[in-house]
Motif scaffolding. Structure first.
Motif, short mmCIF file in Angstrom:
data_model
loop_
_atom_site.label_atom_id
_atom_site.label_comp_id
_atom_site.label_asym_id
_atom_site.label_seq_id
_atom_site.Cartn_x
_atom_site.Cartn_y
_atom_site.Cartn_z
N GLN A 418 0.84 -1.20 0.00
CA GLN A 418 0.00 0.00 0.00
C GLN A 418 0.88 1.25 0.00
OE1 GLN A 418 -2.45 -0.86 3.54
NE2 GLN A 418 -4.21 -1.03 2.17
N ASP A 419 0.52 2.19 -0.88
CA ASP A 419 1.17 3.49 -0.89
C ASP A 419 0.36 4.46 -0.05
OD1 ASP A 419 3.51 3.27 -2.54
OD2 ASP A 419 2.18 3.03 -4.27
N GLU A 420 1.06 5.44 0.55
CA GLU A 420 0.37 6.48 1.30
C GLU A 420 0.32 7.77 0.48
OE1 GLU A 420 1.11 3.30 3.64
OE2 GLU A 420 2.78 4.48 2.86
N TYR A 421 -0.62 8.64 0.82
CA TYR A 421 -0.70 9.93 0.13
C TYR A 421 -1.21 11.01 1.08
CZ TYR A 421 -5.70 8.80 -0.38
OH TYR A 421 -7.02 8.46 -0.13
N ASP A 431 3.28 9.32 -1.75
CA ASP A 431 4.52 9.25 -0.97
C ASP A 431 5.75 9.15 -1.88
OD1 ASP A 431 3.96 6.70 -1.86
OD2 ASP A 431 4.00 5.75 0.12
N ASP A 432 5.62 8.46 -3.00
CA ASP A 432 6.77 8.35 -3.91
C ASP A 432 7.15 9.71 -4.49
OD1 ASP A 432 6.85 5.64 -3.50
OD2 ASP A 432 5.67 5.14 -5.27
N ASP A 461 9.92 6.62 2.32
CA ASP A 461 10.09 7.36 1.08
C ASP A 461 10.87 8.65 1.25
OD1 ASP A 461 8.16 5.88 -0.93
OD2 ASP A 461 7.06 6.05 0.95
N VAL A 462 10.82 9.24 2.45
CA VAL A 462 11.42 10.55 2.66
C VAL A 462 12.69 10.47 3.51
CG1 VAL A 462 11.04 12.87 3.56
CG2 VAL A 462 9.17 11.66 2.44
N ILE A 463 12.68 9.64 4.56
CA ILE A 463 13.86 9.55 5.43
C ILE A 463 14.81 8.53 4.83
CG2 ILE A 463 14.64 9.40 7.82
CD1 ILE A 463 12.52 11.55 7.25
#
Length: 560
Positions: A418-421, A431-432, A461-463
Motif C-alpha cells: 500500500q502506498d500512502e498519500y 509518498d513516492d 520514502d522521505v527519510i
C-alpha cells in the motif's frame, strides 16, 4: 553497511571473558573469523600527514624469518625520527593479513591490525613523535605462519635509509624510498586559529574522587560558535570532561572508539560564559604528557537578520545556515470530503512558532492553507527551496490534513503493498512523489512533520538520506485523531508547536534547540497526553525516525 559485527569495550575487570559468536537469525550456518584487538590505532590513520616524502620499503615474510613469541614471522625496520614529526605508517599486502607494531625509544608499543576495518586487511597507524630517537617498526601477520610480500609505506617523516636486520633465509626487506627532496622536519601543527595547551599528568597533581590525576582549564568561546576539543597523548588513555556555563557536563573516553585512545568532544553551539575543561585519564594513576587542542569554527545557526521581501536571494555563502519553512494545512476540503477542524490553523500556528525564533525571514517561508494547499503549489515551493537552500540551512516541512492509502503498490519497500498519500486541496500527493521532491534537497537538516492518517508510511520514502528527521503522527496502518481538547487538528501539531516555542529547550535550557530535545519532548508529550488514543485500527503512536541525524544536531538558536 556489512553483515559483520563489532564490539568495543574496556576490560576493567581481570578474569575470563566468554565471547559467543552466533547469527542474527535462527538456523543460519557458515564459516566466520573472530578477531580480537587489544590495542587501538589512531583516528586519523586514514589521512596522510604532510611535511615529508613517501618512503616505500618492499619486503616479504618467509619461512626461516625471525618469529614473535606467538609464532608469526616478522621483519624489523629502524628509523631515526626527530621530535615534533607526525608519521603515517602502513603495512600493505595482498598475500596475508598484515599486522603493524611500533616500538618508540621508550614507553608502550603501538600496534594495529586493520587500518580500515571491513574494507581492507592492511595495517596502519599515525604516530605523533613526541620523543626523538630510534623507532622500531615491525611488520608481521595477524595469524602465525602467514607468508608473502608486503610494502611498508612511511609518509610525513624526513627521508632516511632504514635498517632491517638480515633474515635467516636472506629474504629481508629492501628499502626503496621515493626520490623526492628532503624537507626540514616540521612539528605537527594545530589547525589555524586553534588554542593549544600542553601539559603533564604527574604525581602530586590534584585528583578526581575516583583517583585519576587531573588538570583543569577555563575557556570561553564566541557565543554560538562551533567548538572542537581534542585531547591527545601517547603516554596514557586520555579522558575528557567539559562542563558548560549552564552546568551541563559531557564526558568522552575514546573519540574514535576502536581506533584511538585519544578523547574529543564537539560543541555544536557554544554558550556565553566560562567552560571548565578537565584533562584526566581513563584509569587512576596514569601519568604522562598530553596536548589539548581547541578550535572554534563558524556557527551552524543563522545570525540575526531583518526580514527580507519575497524573492530576495539566499544568504551569501559566508553566512551561517538559516531556516526555511514549508507549512500546509487544510480544514476546508472541497466537495464531499470531510472537513478537518483546526488543520489550517495548525499550519499557521507552526509557521508563526518557527518565525518567532528569529531565524526564518519572510522570503524563506511558504505557507499554504485550504484552497492554497494544492499539489502544484507544494511542488513549486519544494523546487524553489531546493534551488535556493544551502548545505548549512535547515528546512521544516509540515503538513496537517487528511492522509490515505492506495492498494496494489508496486514499490518493493511497501511490504503491505500500500502506498500512502497526502490529500491536498486539489488531489493526492503520493509518498513516492514527495520522496522525489526531497531527493534534490541539500540541507544540513530537513525536519519532516506529517500529522495525518497513516503518516508513518512516508518514512520509507522521505527519510532515505543523511540529514533528514521524520516525525509522524501515527504508524502506517493506523489513523490519526483530531486533538480537540487542545484546539488543534492533531496531537503532533500541538506538541511540536509547544516544543518549538521553547518548551523543548531543556537539556540544557540555553536558547538552543537540538533535534534530540525536540523529538524527546514531543515523544514525552504523546506519552503523557495521547498514550490511550484508540483508533479503529489500533492505538495512535508517534513515529520518530532520525535517520542518520544525531540527537546533538542543532536546529537553531532562538533569537526572541
Amino acid at each position: 553497511g556489512t553483515l559483520n559485527s563489532r564490539l568495543t569495550m574496556p576490560l576493567t575487570t581481570p578474569g575470563t571473558y566468554r565471547i559467543v559468536a552466533t547469527s542474527y537469525r535462527a538456523g543460519e550456518v557458515g564459516p566466520y573469523e573472530l578477531k580480537l584487538l587489544t590495542q587501538r590505532g589512531d583516528p586519523q590513520a586514514a589521512a596522510a600527514p604532510s611535511g615529508g616524502p613517501e618512503q616505500r620499503i618492499e619486503g616479504s615474510l618467509a619461512q626461516g624469518d625471525t618469529t614473535l613469541q606467538s609464532g608469526e614471522f616478522m621483519d624489523e625496520h629502524r628509523f631515526e625520527w626527530p621530535a615534533g614529526t607526525r608519521v603515517h605508517i602502513e603495512a600493505q599486502s595482498s598475500d596475508f593479513d598484515s599486522y603493524l607494531i611500533v616500538h618508540p625509544p621508550s614507553g608502550p608499543q603501538r600496534d594495529n591490525d586493520d587500518l580500515r576495518p571491513g574494507q581492507s586487511l592492511d595495517a596502519g597507524l599515525d604516530l605523533q613523535v613526541d620523543q626523538g630517537g630510534t623507532y622500531r617498526v615491525i611488520v608481521t601477520s595477524y595469524q602465525p605462519g602467514e607468508t608473502g610480500s608486503y610494502a611498508l609505506v612511511i609518509r610525513g617523516a624526513p627521508a632516511t635509509t632504514p635498517t632491517a636486520p638480515a633474515q635467516a633465509n636472506g629474504s629481508g626487506a629492501t628499502p626503496t624510498p621515493t626520490p623526492t627532496p628532503t624537507p626540514s622536519p616540521t612539528p605537527a601543527a594545530a589547525p589555524a586559529g586553534a588554542r593549544t595547551e600542553t601539559g603533564t599528568l604527574a604525581q602530586g597533581d590534584r585528583t578526581l574522587e575516583s583517583g585519576e590525576f587531573a588538570d583543569a582549564f577555563t575557556m570561553s568561546f564566541t557565543p554560538q560558535s562551533a567548538v572542537q576539543i581534542r585531547l591527545e597523548s601517547s603516554d596514557f588513555d586520555t579522558y575528557l570532561i567539559v562542563r558548560s556555563p549552564s552546568g551541563h557536563q559531557e564526558d568522552n573516553d575514546d573519540f574514535a572508539a576502536g581506533q584511538s585512545l585519544n578523547s574529543g568532544l564537539d560543541l555544536p553551539v557554544a554558550e556565553p560564559g566560562d567552560y571548565t575543561i578537565t584533562v584526566t585519564s581513563y584509569r587512576p594513576g596514569e601519568t604522562g604528557s598530553y596536548r589539548l587542542v581547541v578550535t572554534e569554527g563558524p556557527s551552524v545557526v543563522a545570525p540575526p537578520s531583518a526580514p527580507s521581501a519575497p524573492g530576495t536571494p539566499a544568504a551569501s555563502p559566508g553566512e551561517a545556515g538559516r531556516v526555511w519553512g514549508l507549512f500546509a494545512g487544510i480544514t476546508d476540503y472541497p466537495g464531499s470530503v470531510n472537513d478537518l477542524p483546526e488543520c489550517a490553523n495548525d499550519a499557521r500556528k507552526l509557521a508563526e512558532a518557527v518565525r518567532n525564533q528569529g531565524n526564518m525571514p519572510q522570503s524563506q517561508e511558504f505557507l499554504f492553507t485550504d484552497a492554497q494547499a494544492t499539489t502544484a503549489n507544494l511542488r513549486q515551493a519544494m523546487q524553489t527551496i531546493t534551488q535556493r537552500i544551502r548545505p548549512d540551512d535547515v528546512l521544516v516541512f509540515f503538513y496537517s490534513g487528511h492522509g490515505g492509502q492506495t492498494d496494489s503498490s508496486s514499490d518493493p519497500r511497501e511490504l503491505d503493498r500500500q502506498d500512502e498519500y497526502l490529500l491536498m486541496h486539489d488531489g493526492r500527493m503520493m509518498d513516492d512523489e514527495l520522496g522525489r521532491l526531497f531527493d534534490g534537497l541539500n540541507a544540513r537538516v530537513a525536519l519532516v512533520a506529517i500529522d495525518a492518517c497513516f503518516a508513518g508510511g512516508f518514512a520509507k520514502d522521505v527519510i532515505t538520506r543523511p540529514g533528514r528527521v521524520g516525525m509522524f503522527s501515527s504508524e502506517e496502518d493506523v489513523t490519526s485523531a483530531v486533538a480537540g481538547r487542545f484546539q488543534a487538528g492533531g496531537y503532533l501539531s500541538h506538541f511540536l508547536r509547544l516544543g518549538i516555542n521553547g518548551e523543548a529547550d531543556n537539556d540544557p535550557h540555553n536558547a538552543i534547540l537540538t533535534v534530540g530535545e525536540l523529538t524527546h519532548y514531543t515523544w514525552r508529550q504523546f506519552g503523557q497526553h495521547a498514550s490511550d488514543v484508540r483508533m479503529s485500527m489500533g492505538y495512535q503512536h508517534l513515529v520518530v525516525d532520525r535517520g542518520a541525524v544525531q540527537t546533538s544536531e542543532v536546529l537553531w538558536a532562538s533569537r526572541r
